[in-house]
Design a protein around this motif. Structure first.
Motif, PDB file in Angstrom:
ATOM      1  N   VAL A  67       0.834  -1.212   0.000  1.00 23.45           N
ATOM      2  CA  VAL A  67       0.000   0.000   0.000  1.00 23.45           C
ATOM      3  C   VAL A  67       0.863   1.254   0.000  1.00 23.45           C
ATOM      4  N   ALA A  68       1.925   1.238   0.818  1.00 25.63           N
ATOM      5  CA  ALA A  68       2.790   2.410   0.921  1.00 25.63           C
ATOM      6  C   ALA A  68       3.594   2.599  -0.357  1.00 25.63           C
ATOM      7  N   GLY A  69       4.061   1.476  -0.929  1.00 21.53           N
ATOM      8  CA  GLY A  69       4.825   1.544  -2.167  1.00 21.53           C
ATOM      9  C   GLY A  69       6.215   2.115  -1.985  1.00 21.53           C
ATOM     10  N   GLY A  70       6.970   2.118  -3.052  1.00 23.38           N
ATOM     11  CA  GLY A  70       8.308   2.691  -3.025  1.00 23.38           C
ATOM     12  C   GLY A  70       9.269   1.936  -2.125  1.00 23.38           C
ATOM     13  N   PHE A  71      10.226   2.686  -1.587  1.00 24.32           N
ATOM     14  CA  PHE A  71      11.277   2.088  -0.749  1.00 24.32           C
ATOM     15  C   PHE A  71      10.727   1.544   0.562  1.00 24.32           C
ATOM     16  N   THR A  72       9.571   2.068   1.001  1.00 23.40           N
ATOM     17  CA  THR A  72       8.952   1.622   2.255  1.00 23.40           C
ATOM     18  C   THR A  72       8.627   0.132   2.211  1.00 23.40           C
ATOM     19  N   THR A  73       8.308  -0.366   1.033  1.00 19.05           N
ATOM     20  CA  THR A  73       7.996  -1.794   0.880  1.00 19.05           C
ATOM     21  C   THR A  73       9.164  -2.654   1.325  1.00 19.05           C
TER      22      THR A  73
END
Length: 250
Positions: A67-73
């Motif tokens: 859901v957060a996407g990007g590097f957070t994944t």
């Protein structure tokens, strides 16, 4: 010569300390694995609970990461694995502790054993009073004051508690004295909840007062001496005649 030996000796000492730490760590892991294997065989729900908690937490982390996407994944997935493993380990620890207390409950010396394993600044004196049947009163000094903890048959322990409370009151002045009966009857504290019960009591005295109290109560002594008490929980069917005779002589 001294300069050439010192670095070598220091290096050898460091290597020895490192080897000792490594051996101790290996022994702890081995003991933990053995404890897990024993608990797993006795507790059929342990593994499903541990695996379930791990899977749920990792799945939640992956979902949040998507859901957060990007590097957070990429941050949330390893974090979920670590958190899941930690929660699984906590579940193992709590269920193992519960199992240990369940086995000890009702056995002679169980309360003394539980008190000896208290975490925090508690001063424990086991067996300040006892009967020939191993009904006993243990004295604990802590921030709440003086705690007299009885275990055994209530009909025999309650008079012991009252008597010990009178003896203690002569020396402690205004310091609160709590009498606690360990058991599953009305007004009694179950063995597994004993530590929690003690920690919920209010802090009435300081750490310095604890030291002073301990010094004063040493003079009060014990009617039987700690040597006469069992070192841990004893099975209910254990042969106790010889030990009982020892207590009576005391």
């Amino acid at each position: 010569m001294a300069k050439s030996r010192n670095p070598a000796q220091t290096k050898a000492a460091k290597a020895e300390a490192k080897a000792a730490r490594k051996a101790a760590s290996k022994q702890r892991r081995s003991q933990l694995w053995q404890a897990f294997q024993i608990q797993r065989k006795e507790d059929k729900r342990l593994l499903p609970y541990m695996v379930g908690a791990f899977v749920v937490i990792v799945a939640a982390s992956v979902a949040l990461g998507i859901v957060a996407g990007g590097f957070t994944t990429y941050l949330l997935i390893p974090l979920g694995v670590i958190l899941g493993a930690l929660v699984a380990f906590i579940i193992f620890g709590r269920r193992a502790q519960k199992s240990v207390y369940k086995k000890a409950e009702g056995q002679t010396g169980a309360a003394a054993w539980a008190l000896d394993n208290l975490r925090g600044k508690w001063r424990v004196t086991p067996g300040v009073a006892a009967t020939g049947h191993f009904d006993a009163v243990h004295r604990v000094i802590g921030r709440p004051g003086v705690l007299l903890v009885g275990e055994g048959a209530a009909s025999r322990v309650k008079p012991l508690l009252a008597q010990e409370k009178k003896r203690t009151a002569r020396l402690v002045g205004d310091v609160p004295i709590y009498d606690i009966m360990v058991g599953n009857g009305e007004g009694e504290v179950p063995l597994a909840k004993l530590e929690r019960h003690l920690n919920k009591l209010p802090a009435n005295i300081t750490v310095k007062q604890i030291d002073s109290l301990e010094s004063r109560l040493v003079a009060l002594g014990s009617k039987i001496g700690p040597a006469a008490m069992p070192k841990g929980p004893m099975p209910g069917n254990a042969k106790m005649r010889g030990v009982q005779r020892t207590v009576r002589r005391k």
